[in-house]
Enzyme design. Structure first.
Site, short mmCIF file in Angstrom:
data_model
loop_
_atom_site.label_atom_id
_atom_site.label_comp_id
_atom_site.label_asym_id
_atom_site.label_seq_id
_atom_site.Cartn_x
_atom_site.Cartn_y
_atom_site.Cartn_z
CE1 TYR A 30 1.73 10.25 -2.78
CE2 TYR A 30 1.13 11.80 -4.51
CZ TYR A 30 1.98 11.41 -3.50
OH TYR A 30 3.10 12.16 -3.22
NE ARG A 49 5.89 7.07 -9.25
CZ ARG A 49 6.23 8.36 -9.37
NH1 ARG A 49 7.50 8.73 -9.25
NH2 ARG A 49 5.32 9.28 -9.63
NE ARG A 97 -7.03 3.85 14.94
CZ ARG A 97 -6.12 3.42 15.84
NH1 ARG A 97 -6.45 2.50 16.72
NH2 ARG A 97 -4.90 3.91 15.82
CG HIS A 99 -2.44 -0.52 14.11
ND1 HIS A 99 -3.41 -0.30 15.07
CD2 HIS A 99 -1.61 0.53 14.17
CE1 HIS A 99 -3.17 0.84 15.69
NE2 HIS A 99 -2.07 1.38 15.16
CE LYS A 144 3.72 10.20 -6.63
NZ LYS A 144 4.44 11.23 -5.89
CD GLU A 176 12.60 11.51 -2.07
OE1 GLU A 176 12.29 11.48 -3.27
OE2 GLU A 176 11.95 10.89 -1.20
CG LEU A 200 8.66 8.61 -5.49
CD1 LEU A 200 7.79 7.60 -4.77
CD2 LEU A 200 7.83 9.80 -5.94
N1 PDD Z 1 5.68 14.50 -5.90
N2 PDD Z 1 10.20 12.66 -4.45
C1 PDD Z 1 9.07 12.92 -3.75
C2 PDD Z 1 9.10 12.77 -2.27
C3 PDD Z 1 7.91 13.34 -4.42
O1 PDD Z 1 6.79 13.59 -3.73
C4 PDD Z 1 7.93 13.50 -5.84
C5 PDD Z 1 6.72 13.95 -6.62
C6 PDD Z 1 9.13 13.22 -6.52
C7 PDD Z 1 9.25 13.37 -8.02
O2 PDD Z 1 8.53 12.36 -8.70
P1 PDD Z 1 7.97 12.59 -10.18
O3 PDD Z 1 9.10 13.04 -11.01
O4 PDD Z 1 7.46 11.24 -10.56
O5 PDD Z 1 6.89 13.64 -10.07
C8 PDD Z 1 10.23 12.80 -5.79
C9 PDD Z 1 4.41 14.70 -6.52
C10 PDD Z 1 4.43 15.58 -7.72
C11 PDD Z 1 3.42 15.14 -5.45
O6 PDD Z 1 3.41 14.52 -4.41
O7 PDD Z 1 2.65 16.08 -5.68
#
Ligand code: PDD
Length: 285
Positions: A30, A49, A97, A99, A144, A176, A200
């Site tokens: 996503y 990304r 289903r 994996h 992501k 993070e 991320l």
């Molecule tokens: N989340 N790290 C993680 C684990 C994240 O889920 C996000 C963003 C970021 C920051 O990424 P960016 O600057 O590209 O938004 C870092 C989004 C906003 C979400 O899951 O809602």
């Protein structure tokens, strides 16, 4: 209004199969694209990304960037808010289903929008609270993926402690936060963990590094020890919806003097300036 598999509709009308691999396995990726005054911010970077995430899970991109741009534009136009989070998700699709990734499925493509509410002036003035937790997530945090159970568990623990974020450490180093990247400031130097499979690669993180470089603000991109996090003068989290948010309480203790510090305030102001400038620029495809 949302978009699902070729059609725009009210969210109440949207239906997917219970065998969708997104539902069964979290087999999808996503993006969240912040949109100010109905213009997407850094769309090209978000789409790049997205492609990296799709490649990592071996899922073909169902749309060209021009098509994504058009879909994002139509979602923005079809929703009431000037500032929106445009959410887009692709799952591998519907299958019995099993994996192992089946081939030849029709991916499920979904877009929606919510109102984008950035941190209030009041929150920016006091800063937010965070707790430090062990990062027990998998080793591909660079993807992501919609498989966010680890992040959800960590964020819930933070919320239960009255905190906005869980800041994560793995083997003595800062990674993070549960839904944002983390910067710390020590003796006037900004420290940022390098991109790796453990975090991320945030789009906001990149913007912040560009701002630091462009304004000759001392900074180092290198592993940050947990001890440096805990003894920092300033801590900020960055994300598309939080922008640059100071953390002023960590595990119940004040960060530095317990109020937002000068470097974070400056970077926040520069971020707002940059946003305003980009939003005024002519639109190009
Ligand atoms: N989340 N790290 C993680 C684990 C994240 O889920 C996000 C963003 C970021 C920051 O990424 P960016 O600057 O590209 O938004 C870092 C989004 C906003 C979400 O899951 O809602």
């Amino acid at each position: 209004m949302i978009y699902l598999n070729g059609e725009f509709m009210p969210i109440e009308h949207a239906k997917i199969s219970v065998l969708d691999r997104g539902f069964i396995f979290g087999d999808g990726v996503y993006e969240v694209v912040p949109t100010y005054s109905r213009r997407p911010f850094r769309l090209a970077e978000h789409l790049a990304r997205l492609q990296t995430s799709l490649d990592a899970i071996r899922l073909a991109n169902p749309n060209t960037n021009a098509k994504w741009s058009e879909l994002v534009g139509r979602i923005i136009a079809g929703n009431p808010w000037e500032d929106q989070n445009v959410y887009l998700q692709i799952t591998r699709g519907v299958a019995r289903r099993d994996h192992a990734f089946p081939t030849g499925l029709k991916p499920t493509v979904f877009l929606m929008a919510t109102e984008l509410v950035t941190p209030s002036a009041e929150l920016l003035k006091t800063g937010a609270r965070a707790i430090v937790l062990p990062d027990f997530r998998w080793l591909r945090c660079d993807i992501k993926s919609t498989s966010l159970l680890g992040n959800c568990m960590l964020r819930t623990q933070a919320a239960e402690a009255g905190c906005t974020e869980a800041i994560l450490v793995r083997e003595g180093e800062l990674t993070e936060a549960s839904a944002s990247n983390v910067f710390v400031v020590k003796n006037g130097t900004v420290l940022a963990p390098p991109k790796s499979h453990l975090i991320l690669p945030g789009i906001t993180y990149d913007v912040v590094l560009e701002i630091l470089r462009g304004n000759a603000i001392p900074h180092e991109v290198r592993p940050v020890r947990e001890s440096e996090l805990r003894s920092a003068d300033e801590v900020w989290v960055t994300s598309s919806s939080r922008e640059v948010l100071p953390i002023t309480t960590l595990d119940g203790k004040p960060v530095g003097p317990g109020k937002p510090g000068p470097v974070g305030l400056r970077v926040h102001a520069l971020y707002q300036q940059y946003k305003a400038q980009v939003m005024r620029a002519p639109v190009h495809a």
